[in-house]
Design an enzyme around this catalytic site. Structure first.
Site: not given
Length: 408
Positions: A73-74, A154, A182, A202-204, A240, A327
């Site tokens: 996301g950042s 968040n 979020q 963001s995936g996590h 890649t 963060c």
């Protein structure tokens, strides 16, 4: 009640679920070809990427070619904001609109642009942590290049009126970006219906791995190159591709968006019970609007407490929580989000965020409700500030007006 282990910090990160890991594994072991290679193993990897792109696009009501994969996301926030600023700033549009309580990926990017001659308007969010479309409309100028406002905060979980803000931007012909890190999987999102020009995720935060995310960019919105080199991501982001992570992200997005209303219906009653019971503790307050908030977000401040002490004792009792954004958790400064609500430092310092998911049980909720009052009492018994509150209550009026009454 015996000690349990409860993970209640899903806004910081989530576990990789089995279905996501299963989707990823073949691309870590058997199908490990470079997507840029022309032989079959490479072509298969490239097809997996494009299938993932299409799968994600379907979830958000957009085209596959509008999805660009990033490291998170950042990066997506930086790319959207800096690309727009660089392109439109050259045409004299050097004004950006955001809010006071954005994620630092947005705030620090805007601060950097200010050093380069841009002007940034930081909209106030009020005591409930909400902005309005009317605020945005009043702030837009002839030289406004971009409006960037997060979908859901968040820390305090407040959900912004994105569709209405986007409509204002569309009418004023100003680009609109939203950090939806979020929000994805927690509220329904259709980028076309909600007038979103660019969106980060963001995936996590939704059970994929760390280090993968994406930026949605509406067709017709120019996007500058982020990384020069190869032709990956339509020659906009060289390098890649992380095929396994991209495939996992697609599976996570599909799963997260499959039953959002059901998830909200399951989690909200547990969130509300946590809020109602914790607020029975004297001198507490809920941070953020009660109604317009994410189903899994609980953010409460306790007068007379240091948030770090609270988190450490929660951890000793098997509960993982947060005092703010992951963060910035290493910082001793109070949360900029809570300060933006107008809270004094003494109250902002004593905050706790619980971000619960579908995994939490009623028994988990019972345990949290039992443990927190005991921890608060223990910390307050050693707090000079709490001693002042109890002994000099009339003199503490400037703090007491922000929290529930002291029980006499």
């Amino acid at each position: 009640m015996e000690k349990r282990f409860i993970y209640a910090d899903n806004a910081a990160t989530t576990n990789i679920t089995k279905n996501v890991l299963d989707a990823m594994m073949p691309y870590l072991t058997e199908h490990y070809g470079n997507p840029s290679s022309i032989y079959k193993m490479g072509r298969d990897a490239q097809k997996a990427i494009e299938d993932a792109r299409a799968q994600i696009a379907e979830c958000f009501g957009c085209q596959a070619k509008e999805i660009y994969f990033t490291s998170g996301g950042s990066e997506a926030d930086n790319w959207a904001i800096k690309s727009t600023a660089l392109r439109l700033g050259a045409k004299g549009k050097k004004h950006i609109i955001t809010t006071e309580f954005e994620h630092h990926a947005v705030l620090h990017t805007c601060a950097d642009l200010e050093k380069q001659g841009f002007e940034v308007t930081y909209l106030p969010v009020g005591e409930k942590g909400l902005v309005t479309a009317e605020q945005v409309e009043k702030a837009i100028r002839e030289d406004t290049a971009l409006v960037t406002i997060m979908y859901a905060n968040n820390e305090i979980g407040t959900i912004q009126p994105i569709k209405e803000i986007g409509a204002v931007c569309r009418e004023k012909k100003v680009l609109f970006h939203t950090d939806a890190v979020q929000a994805v999987g927690n509220v329904p999102i259709n980028v076309k219906e909600q007038n979103i020009d660019m969106m980060s995720l963001s995936g996590h935060k939704l059970h994929a791995q760390k280090g993968i995310g994406l930026l949605y960019v509406k067709t017709g919105v120019a996007l500058n190159n982020l990384i020069h080199g190869g032709a990956q991501e339509r020659s906009r982001r060289a390098g890649t591709e992380n095929v396994a992570a991209i495939v996992g992200l697609a599976e996570a997005v599909k799963t997260a968006c499959a039953d959002i209303e059901g998830k909200i219906a399951r989690i909200t009653p547990k969130r509300d019970r946590l809020i109602d019971e914790i607020l029975k503790i004297e001198c507490t307050r809920l941070n953020g609007d009660r109604e317009s908030r994410l189903a899994g977000n609980v953010n409460i401040s306790f007068l007379g407490i240091e948030g770090e002490s609270l988190l450490l004792l929660l951890d000793m009792n098997g509960i993982c929580a947060s005092s703010g954004s992951a963060c910035t958790s290493g910082s001793l400064d109070p949360s900029h989000v809570l300060l933006s609500l107008g809270l004094p430092h003494e109250i902002a310092h004593g905050s706790m965020r619980l971000s619960i998911s579908d995994d939490i049980t009623d028994e988990d909720v019972d345990y949290i409700i039992e443990v927190i009052p005991k921890i608060v009492e223990r910390i307050r018994s050693m707090s000079p500030l709490w001693e002042d509150v109890v002994e000099r209550q009339p003199e503490m009026e400037k703090l007491m007006k922000f929290v529930s009454p002291l029980k006499v």
